[in-house]
Design a protein around this motif. Structure first.
Motif, mmCIF file in Angstrom:
data_model
loop_
_atom_site.group_PDB
_atom_site.id
_atom_site.type_symbol
_atom_site.label_atom_id
_atom_site.label_comp_id
_atom_site.label_asym_id
_atom_site.label_seq_id
_atom_site.Cartn_x
_atom_site.Cartn_y
_atom_site.Cartn_z
ATOM 1 N N ARG A 132 -10.174 9.873 -1.418
ATOM 2 C CA ARG A 132 -11.027 10.264 -0.283
ATOM 3 C C ARG A 132 -10.413 11.412 0.474
ATOM 4 N NH1 ARG A 132 -12.649 5.791 3.785
ATOM 5 N NH2 ARG A 132 -14.127 7.297 4.626
ATOM 6 N N ASN A 159 -7.454 -1.774 8.292
ATOM 7 C CA ASN A 159 -8.228 -1.246 7.177
ATOM 8 C C ASN A 159 -8.297 0.280 7.153
ATOM 9 O OD1 ASN A 159 -8.841 -3.678 5.875
ATOM 10 N ND2 ASN A 159 -10.428 -4.129 7.398
ATOM 11 N N LYS A 160 -7.428 0.914 7.927
ATOM 12 C CA LYS A 160 -7.415 2.376 7.998
ATOM 13 C C LYS A 160 -6.104 2.918 7.440
ATOM 14 C CE LYS A 160 -11.164 3.795 9.880
ATOM 15 N NZ LYS A 160 -11.878 3.616 8.642
ATOM 16 N N TYR B 215 -10.955 -1.241 1.458
ATOM 17 C CA TYR B 215 -10.688 -0.063 2.289
ATOM 18 C C TYR B 215 -9.349 0.572 1.938
ATOM 19 C CZ TYR B 215 -14.545 -2.024 4.872
ATOM 20 O OH TYR B 215 -15.771 -2.533 5.208
ATOM 21 N N HIS B 216 -8.665 -0.014 0.970
ATOM 22 C CA HIS B 216 -7.369 0.535 0.568
ATOM 23 C C HIS B 216 -7.365 0.850 -0.919
ATOM 24 C CE1 HIS B 216 -5.496 0.021 4.465
ATOM 25 N NE2 HIS B 216 -6.055 -1.166 4.543
ATOM 26 N N GLN B 219 -11.544 -0.439 -5.967
ATOM 27 C CA GLN B 219 -12.936 -0.057 -6.202
ATOM 28 C C GLN B 219 -13.472 -0.749 -7.432
ATOM 29 O OE1 GLN B 219 -13.046 4.210 -6.374
ATOM 30 N NE2 GLN B 219 -13.755 4.310 -4.252
ATOM 31 N N SER B 229 -10.670 0.980 -10.117
ATOM 32 C CA SER B 229 -9.385 1.565 -9.723
ATOM 33 C C SER B 229 -8.814 0.828 -8.517
ATOM 34 C CB SER B 229 -9.551 3.052 -9.395
ATOM 35 O OG SER B 229 -10.427 3.188 -8.300
ATOM 36 N N ARG B 239 -1.845 0.716 1.395
ATOM 37 C CA ARG B 239 -2.187 0.977 -0.011
ATOM 38 C C ARG B 239 -0.981 0.718 -0.901
ATOM 39 N NH1 ARG B 239 -6.947 4.487 -0.233
ATOM 40 N NH2 ARG B 239 -6.501 4.763 -2.425
#
Lengths: 345, 410
Positions: A132, A159-160, B215-216, B219, B229, B239
């Motif tokens: 992203r 979540n960021k 959100y990390h 997918q 992924s 992450r």
């Protein structure tokens, strides 16, 4: 910072408020000025738009800076002197959403400019994290300040992407946070005391708005506590705490507070709550009663407390089942909802 | 002589000589101070001091069993809570072995029924198995394994504070609590005015509460049946943590671990049999799309384990409480006789609380020990003891007396 007149028409809250109001004050004193007629009309119209659209949405009139700019402070004065919290909140949100819709169409530089006007610690980036692309890095402090009323999962800090104190945002997310900043700034302005004596013509307009939109909404008060108590409708957090209390297990301070304030709010009597804690090994009737009375607001500061929100209970490990209550955000709301389904059955 | 009096007198001697090491918090005149004394149930709160000299003299005079200061700054710290005028607060974290489920607790922590005297090990039950009594005296032991696991949590927390939140070393103060854990304080203008709800978000970040891996970087296909992924180990923030925690979990995976996650049998067999391949996959994109039938929900369960191991176990209430009282650095802890000891953040790994936090360095005392597991003070190991009279170095004796595991012998 260089703001063009077009910018100020789009984002009128950035203009020097004191100066604007002083100027409008003067003009308001001379209502026979025909130019003012259209400004007042647009001001009333701004408020009306916020009240009629859902979600509230104020329009932007291109190339009419002479009216768009001064009508904003006039609308502020009108909404503020309405004295109606409903009108004030609605109008602030309407203007904030207007700003959001304009911001997402802007170049990133402009968003940066507006954000800096609010003293945000923000910089432009072109970083790709995962796959992203992000446009801005914003200090987590400013991020938290502006996401406070947000409940969406995706806006939770956890979540960021957070790197070295900066939260990475897309342009759209930055605009969404700015919307919140704008809403707060306008609400603050609306809650300032208006000492000005307004001409009758303006007062009439305000009265009309109030009659039309603020009537029944103002009467909305908190639902009265239902008379009967239905144990089966208690949310899982409360059930767990209640059975722990009854069996004399150790309950954390926050747990006791949650249980007590919940039971008080659904109408349980203080004596009955005292009895619940009786099996606790260190039970002390006088102290327990004192604490319950404190939470009930009959002692100390006189504040009557309500239980913590679901969010808070999750943080402190007091929510046993994240999914059991659906979308509900508060144990009391969960109880009310369960009561309704319980009664239907 | 009774225990309390003995401990009180040793604490008094200590403070008479060493009160000058007590480290005052910054902006001392804006802090509230609180003290426990050896007189039963006497708590002194809402104290204020204009300078460190007054504070040290006061400690010398009252000889507290515990001494605290507020993480908060107030206009008038001596007023009642409502009138203090809150100006801000340092960001505070408390890591306590109490919250960490170490296996050794079952061995060294004991409880005793207040009613019938029946004793047991580990965490006290809800009800005494003999007399159904519900009151217990609990004794928690600060053993080396517990202290090490608390240190490990502190190190993880420091990573969050430095790498994610961007605090610099000079804004962070690490201390050994003097008992079973570590305190980490962030002192910085920018966080001072954060309200409780903002601090709660910081807590949720550090404990991984409410984290959703989608959100990390996790997918999947639109209906989530297949994962396409996921995050990689060298990525920043959560992450990287998700990837590293998942790697760690799969590295030592056993069938039972996957059964605990209630995965389907076929899936478990596939993961176990392809372990080598999974481990190799981290060199490229990771194992996310490798396993057929492992959809988004399956990976979320596995990542749940990763979050558990990568998050830091902190006392959530302490951090969100903006009026919290905190133990004062270089004062004695009444449950051990050890000092709350500041440590430079970069030195925490080699820090040994059982040497550095020892206050009583001279003298001996003879005590009668009822029961104590083996423990170490400095270089020397003591015990285990059971119903025995021993002469011990003062630090060891005070420790057992503070733990209420021994009696003074006249």
């Amino acid at each position: 910072m260089t703001l063009t007149r077009e910018d100020i028409a789009k984002y009128p809250f950035l203009a020097d408020a004191a100066e604007e109001v002083r100027r409008v004050n003067l003009e308001i004193q001379s209502l026979d000025n025909p130019e003012l007629e259209s400004i007042i009309k647009r001001a009333a119209n701004r408020i009306r738009e916020a009240l009629e659209n859902n979600p509230p949405r104020v329009s932007y009139r291109k190339r009419q800076e002479d009216i768009e700019i001064p009508s904003f402070p006039v609308a502020i004065i009108m909404a503020a002197s309405s004295g109606s919290n409903y009108i004030k909140r609605r109008y602030a949100l309407g203007e904030a959403i207007r700003a959001y819709n304009l911001l997402i169409e802007e170049e990133r530089e402009k968003i940066l400019e507006v954000a800096k006007a609010f003293n945000w610690r923000i910089r432009q980036v072109k970083d790709i994290i995962g796959n992203r692309r992000f446009d801005f890095a914003l200090s987590f402090i400013d991020y938290l300040r502006n996401t406070k009323p947000f409940h969406e999962e995706r806006f939770k800090l956890v979540n960021k992407p957070l790197i070295k104190g900066d939260v990475y945002l897309t342009k759209r997310e930055a605009a969404r946070l700015l919307q919140e900043e704008v809403r707060k700034r306008i609400e603050d302005k609306l809650n300032m005391e208006i000492r000005l004596k307004l001409p009758d013509r303006l007062l009439n307009q305000i009265e009309n708005l109030k009659r039309k939109y603020a009537g029944y909404k103002e009467k909305r008060i908190l639902e009265e506590a239902p008379k009967e108590m239905i144990y089966e409708a208690f949310p899982p957090c409360i059930r767990q705490l209640l059975s722990a209390a009854k069996s004399g297990q150790h309950i954390s301070h926050l747990g006791r507070f949650t249980l007590t304030s919940f039971l008080l709010n659904i109408g349980m009597k203080i004596q009955d709550i005292v009895d619940i804690f009786r099996s606790s090994s260190d039970f002390n009737e006088r102290l327990t009663r004192y604490q319950i009375e404190h939470i009930a607001g009959s002692r100390g500061s006189g504040t009557k407390y309500i239980p913590p929100s679901c969010e808070t209970l999750k943080t402190h490990g007091l929510c046993p089942d994240f999914e059991a209550c659906g979308n509900v955000k508060h144990p009391l709301a969960s109880y009310r909802r369960r009561m309704r389904t319980f009664k239907k059955e | 002589m009774n225990n309390t009096l003995f401990i009180h007198d040793r604490f008094a001697e200590f403070y008479k000589e060493n009160a000058s090491i007590i480290k005052p918090p910054s902006k001392i005149s804006q802090r509230e101070f609180g003290f426990f004394t050896f007189k039963k149930d006497i708590v002194i709160r809402h104290k204020g001091f204009l300078n460190v000299k007054d504070l040290r003299n006061y400690v010398k005079q009252i000889i507290p069993s515990h001494a605290y200061y507020s993480a908060a700054y107030y206009e008038t710290p001596e007023e009642s809570m409502e009138k203090k005028g809150w100006l801000g607060a340092d960001l505070y974290f408390d890591i306590d072995a109490d919250h960490i489920p170490t296996k050794c607790r079952k061995i060294h922590d004991t409880w005793k029924c207040k009613k019938c005297g029946f004793q047991g090990r580990g965490i006290a039950p809800a009800e005494c198995p003999i007399c159904s009594g519900r009151g217990f005296e609990e004794r928690k032991w600060p053993c080396e394994i517990c202290l090490e696991s608390a240190k490990y949590e502190a190190i993880k927390l420091l990573d969050f504070l430095i790498d994610d939140f961007g605090f610099s070393h000079h804004e962070i103060q690490v201390s050994f609590s003097g008992h079973r854990g570590y305190h980490i304080q962030v002192e910085s203008e920018k966080i001072r005015e954060l309200d409780s709800s903002a601090r709660k978000e910081i807590v949720d970040y550090i404990t991984g509460t409410g984290l959703n891996p989608i959100y990390h970087g996790l997918q999947g296909t639109p209906r989530g049946r297949h994962v396409t992924s996921g995050p990689h180990m060298d990525e920043p923030g959560w992450r990287g943590r998700i990837a590293r925690g998942t790697h760690e979990f799969l590295l030592s995976i056993r069938k039972e671990d996957l059964e605990d996650l209630s995965l389907k049998k076929k899936l478990i067999d596939e993961i176990i049999s392809r372990r080598e391949e999974i481990l190799r996959s981290w060199e490229k994109e990771g194992p996310w799309s490798l396993i057929r039938g492992a959809g988004v929900e399956t990976w979320k369960k596995i990542i749940g384990k990763a979050i558990e191991s990568q998050s830091a176990i902190i006392d959530t209430v302490v951090t969100t409480d903006i009026h919290r009282l905190i133990r004062l650095p270089y004062t004695l802890h009444g449950k051990t006789g050890w000092l709350k000891t500041p440590i430079p953040a970069e030195k925490i790994e080699e820090f040994d609380p059982l040497s550095s936090a020892i206050a009583f360095k001279r003298g001996e005392a003879t005590i009668y020990v009822e029961e104590a597991p083996e423990f170490r003070i400095g270089e020397e190991t003591f015990g285990p003891y059971k119903n025995i009279k021993v002469e011990l170095p003062l630090a060891a004796a005070i420790f057992l007396l503070c733990k209420d595991a021994a009696k003074v012998v006249d």
